[in-house]
Write a protein that holds these residues in place. Sequence first.
Motif, PDB file in Angstrom:
ATOM      1  N   UNK A   8      -4.234  -8.742   9.578  1.00 51.42           N
ATOM      2  CA  UNK A   8      -2.971  -8.371   8.928  1.00 51.42           C
ATOM      3  C   UNK A   8      -3.203  -7.946   7.484  1.00 51.42           C
ATOM      4  N   UNK A   9      -4.028  -8.692   6.775  1.00 61.23           N
ATOM      5  CA  UNK A   9      -4.308  -8.353   5.377  1.00 61.23           C
ATOM      6  C   UNK A   9      -5.023  -7.010   5.281  1.00 61.23           C
ATOM      7  N   UNK A  10      -5.947  -6.744   6.188  1.00 62.61           N
ATOM      8  CA  UNK A  10      -6.673  -5.472   6.126  1.00 62.61           C
ATOM      9  C   UNK A  10      -5.768  -4.291   6.468  1.00 62.61           C
ATOM     10  N   UNK A  11      -4.801  -4.490   7.364  1.00 62.21           N
ATOM     11  CA  UNK A  11      -3.834  -3.417   7.631  1.00 62.21           C
ATOM     12  C   UNK A  11      -2.986  -3.137   6.397  1.00 62.21           C
ATOM     13  N   UNK A  12      -2.586  -4.190   5.708  1.00 64.76           N
ATOM     14  CA  UNK A  12      -1.802  -4.012   4.490  1.00 64.76           C
ATOM     15  C   UNK A  12      -2.633  -3.402   3.360  1.00 64.76           C
ATOM     16  N   UNK A  13      -3.926  -3.718   3.316  1.00 67.54           N
ATOM     17  CA  UNK A  13      -4.787  -3.207   2.241  1.00 67.54           C
ATOM     18  C   UNK A  13      -5.124  -1.734   2.392  1.00 67.54           C
ATOM     19  N   UNK A  14      -4.766  -1.124   3.501  1.00 67.34           N
ATOM     20  CA  UNK A  14      -4.961   0.311   3.640  1.00 67.34           C
ATOM     21  C   UNK A  14      -4.157   1.107   2.624  1.00 67.34           C
ATOM     22  N   UNK A  15      -3.160   0.468   2.024  1.00 66.06           N
ATOM     23  CA  UNK A  15      -2.322   1.114   1.014  1.00 66.06           C
ATOM     24  C   UNK A  15      -3.117   1.417  -0.253  1.00 66.06           C
ATOM     25  N   UNK A  16      -4.218   0.730  -0.447  1.00 65.48           N
ATOM     26  CA  UNK A  16      -5.026   0.925  -1.655  1.00 65.48           C
ATOM     27  C   UNK A  16      -5.507   2.375  -1.761  1.00 65.48           C
ATOM     28  N   UNK A  17      -5.720   3.036  -0.644  1.00 70.81           N
ATOM     29  CA  UNK A  17      -6.215   4.409  -0.660  1.00 70.81           C
ATOM     30  C   UNK A  17      -5.133   5.430  -0.990  1.00 70.81           C
ATOM     31  N   UNK A  18      -3.874   5.038  -0.921  1.00 68.94           N
ATOM     32  CA  UNK A  18      -2.787   6.002  -1.139  1.00 68.94           C
ATOM     33  C   UNK A  18      -2.820   6.623  -2.531  1.00 68.94           C
ATOM     34  N   UNK A  19      -2.953   5.856  -3.623  1.00 73.40           N
ATOM     35  CA  UNK A  19      -3.008   6.514  -4.932  1.00 73.40           C
ATOM     36  C   UNK A  19      -4.259   7.376  -5.119  1.00 73.40           C
ATOM     37  N   UNK A  20      -5.329   7.013  -4.417  1.00 70.15           N
ATOM     38  CA  UNK A  20      -6.571   7.758  -4.572  1.00 70.15           C
ATOM     39  C   UNK A  20      -6.593   9.053  -3.763  1.00 70.15           C
ATOM     40  N   UNK A  21      -6.006   9.021  -2.572  1.00 72.47           N
ATOM     41  CA  UNK A  21      -6.111  10.165  -1.661  1.00 72.47           C
ATOM     42  C   UNK A  21      -4.797  10.870  -1.364  1.00 72.47           C
ATOM     43  N   UNK A  22      -3.680  10.295  -1.755  1.00 69.34           N
ATOM     44  CA  UNK A  22      -2.383  10.822  -1.358  1.00 69.34           C
ATOM     45  C   UNK A  22      -1.866  11.966  -2.196  1.00 69.34           C
ATOM     46  N   UNK A  23      -2.575  13.075  -2.231  1.00 67.40           N
ATOM     47  CA  UNK A  23      -2.135  14.240  -2.998  1.00 67.40           C
ATOM     48  C   UNK A  23      -1.565  15.284  -2.042  1.00 67.40           C
ATOM     49  N   UNK A  24      -0.265  15.596  -2.164  1.00 64.41           N
ATOM     50  CA  UNK A  24       0.339  16.551  -1.231  1.00 64.41           C
ATOM     51  C   UNK A  24      -0.158  17.978  -1.457  1.00 64.41           C
ATOM     52  N   UNK A  25      -0.231  18.725  -0.362  1.00 64.02           N
ATOM     53  CA  UNK A  25      -0.676  20.125  -0.446  1.00 64.02           C
ATOM     54  C   UNK A  25       0.470  21.077  -0.728  1.00 64.02           C
ATOM     55  N   UNK A  26       1.662  20.657  -0.406  1.00 60.44           N
ATOM     56  CA  UNK A  26       2.808  21.532  -0.617  1.00 60.44           C
ATOM     57  C   UNK A  26       3.868  20.841  -1.455  1.00 60.44           C
ATOM     58  N   UNK A  27       5.003  21.523  -1.609  1.00 57.36           N
ATOM     59  CA  UNK A  27       6.114  20.968  -2.369  1.00 57.36           C
ATOM     60  C   UNK A  27       7.105  20.324  -1.411  1.00 57.36           C
TER      61      UNK A  27
END
Length: 155
Positions: A8-27
């Motif tokens: 459960x903790x590891x599923x929740x910790x997947x959010x850590x990558x969002x600020x690092x990789x979550x760059x949208x390609x469009x508007x």
Amino acid sequence: MAMLRLLAISLLCGVVAVPLLGEPRGDGFEHARYAVLVALVIGQAVTVPIGSVAGLVLATTGSWPRTPGYATGAITAAFGVVVATQAWAASRWIDGSPPGLRDPEDSSLVAAAALLSGVFTICLGICIAVMRWSGYDPRTAPIRRSRTRRRPRTP
């Protein structure tokens, strides 16, 4: 129990990558939603195996036998609901052939992976809450009671 808790903790910790990789390609909001889901799936692809191995090691050694609490189950289930609903919405958006996506088929696979992740997270959170509610505690052994009273031994 350590396995469930660390999964459960590891599923929740997947959010850590969002600020690092979550760059949208469009508007627009839909592109941002899709970018966050992609980053979440990538983050969970890294954190879930690590949490599973750590949980397996702790479970086999018996180092962490406590049952996960209600808060862990509720937070995990709520997180799963958010991920599943956003993945479903992104899947519906991708099926409409939006402009700005390079390959809608690959995007559909990512949305399906996020949806499966969300559903699995919901099920895991519910399992944790039900186990806690039922009073399951692996540290206690079942009590065996005999039907007849034993007589005390006389020396």
